[in-house]
Design an enzyme around this catalytic site. Sequence first.
Site, PDB file in Angstrom:
ATOM      1  N   GLN A  19     -14.628   0.530   6.202  1.00 51.26           N
ATOM      2  CA  GLN A  19     -13.547  -0.125   6.946  1.00 51.26           C
ATOM      3  C   GLN A  19     -13.585   0.215   8.432  1.00 51.26           C
ATOM      4  O   GLN A  19     -12.938  -0.450   9.232  1.00 51.26           O
ATOM      5  CB  GLN A  19     -12.188   0.235   6.333  1.00 51.26           C
ATOM      6  CG  GLN A  19     -11.844   1.699   6.413  1.00 51.26           C
ATOM      7  CD  GLN A  19     -10.557   2.039   5.657  1.00 51.26           C
ATOM      8  OE1 GLN A  19     -10.538   2.091   4.437  1.00 51.26           O
ATOM      9  NE2 GLN A  19      -9.482   2.282   6.389  1.00 51.26           N
ATOM     10  N   CYS A  25      -7.750  -0.486   4.269  1.00 52.95           N
ATOM     11  CA  CYS A  25      -8.061  -0.121   2.886  1.00 52.95           C
ATOM     12  C   CYS A  25      -7.421  -1.086   1.897  1.00 52.95           C
ATOM     13  O   CYS A  25      -8.019  -1.461   0.888  1.00 52.95           O
ATOM     14  CB  CYS A  25      -7.588   1.297   2.611  1.00 52.95           C
ATOM     15  SG  CYS A  25      -5.813   1.518   2.838  1.00 52.95           S
ATOM     16  N   HIS A 162      -3.128   5.241   0.508  1.00 56.75           N
ATOM     17  CA  HIS A 162      -4.483   4.698   0.659  1.00 56.75           C
ATOM     18  C   HIS A 162      -4.870   3.878  -0.574  1.00 56.75           C
ATOM     19  O   HIS A 162      -4.751   4.353  -1.699  1.00 56.75           O
ATOM     20  CB  HIS A 162      -5.458   5.868   0.851  1.00 56.75           C
ATOM     21  CG  HIS A 162      -6.864   5.447   1.062  1.00 56.75           C
ATOM     22  ND1 HIS A 162      -7.258   4.570   2.059  1.00 56.75           N
ATOM     23  CD2 HIS A 162      -8.015   5.787   0.403  1.00 56.75           C
ATOM     24  CE1 HIS A 162      -8.561   4.395   2.000  1.00 56.75           C
ATOM     25  NE2 HIS A 162      -9.042   5.114   1.012  1.00 56.75           N
TER      26      HIS A 162
END
Lengths: 214, 81
Positions: A19, A25, A162
């Site tokens: 990323q 994410c 995340h």
Amino acid sequence: LPAKFDWRDKAVVAPVQNQQACGSCWAFGTVGAIQSVHAIGGFTLEQLSVQQVLDCSIQNSGCNGGSAVWALDWLKQTKVKLVPQSDYRYKAKTGICHYFSQSHDGVAVKNFTAHDFEGQEAAMMGELVQNGPLVAVVDAISWQDYLGGIIQHHCSSHRSNHAVLVVGYDATGHIPHWIVQNSWGTAWGDEGYVYIKIGSNVCGIADSVAAVFL
Amino acid sequence: LFRAQFHRMYDVTSDEFNRRHNYFRDSKKRQARLNSFSAVPQSATYGINQFSDLSPKQFRDLYLTGSATRVPHYSGLTPEN
């Protein structure tokens, strides 16, 4: 349930992505699940556009962050087709949404489920085997220093921050664990993968888990 | 070695270098603490990686931007059944 199951063995999991310096994410997790479920359905495994989700899912905040569930909800409600990555390349920054006609090649989301599997990780294993890779949101604070091995400590639940893709599990060894694909490149963790102990919601792996239906 | 491995170009006389160096030293201490908890084979190990010259706050702000949406507890019902 089999003692070990890994969607990578069926060649339906795309390579680990990076990323870069963008908080995307949530988009990588979402797109990772969609492209795998598409391949499980008998189509060629094709990388789909993360940048499209990043730019166009306006309920989220692009590189400043977002929620995989909101992204899936947007895809379901709008019936927008995710186009191939080659048609809408990743730039690691939020941009203006590009629109494609409905006749353009792409993959639409029909439905999705999102559940809290705390205390029911066996059911989560069943969902993984039955439906395909799952998008989960975890606490990844300690992952700043992770090199490899199975995480069993220093990882709280209920503090998710995340999004990742759960692609399998392995309960054949001493420590049953989830096999999780991250989006920080192959230099991180075990070639971009991280392993999390099954059974006590380590890192909040079971807190918010989404499955996709196409 | 870290700078070479992860292609860090900062000037060693700069403030940024000093700042990053401090974060790196803090990372080493943190990793030693994390590794001290478990020596069981297969356990996670912690050490130098591409994030070792970031402060925990920088790491959080840049990479931990996923939000968990409140979702119902699993009841066994899926669209199929």
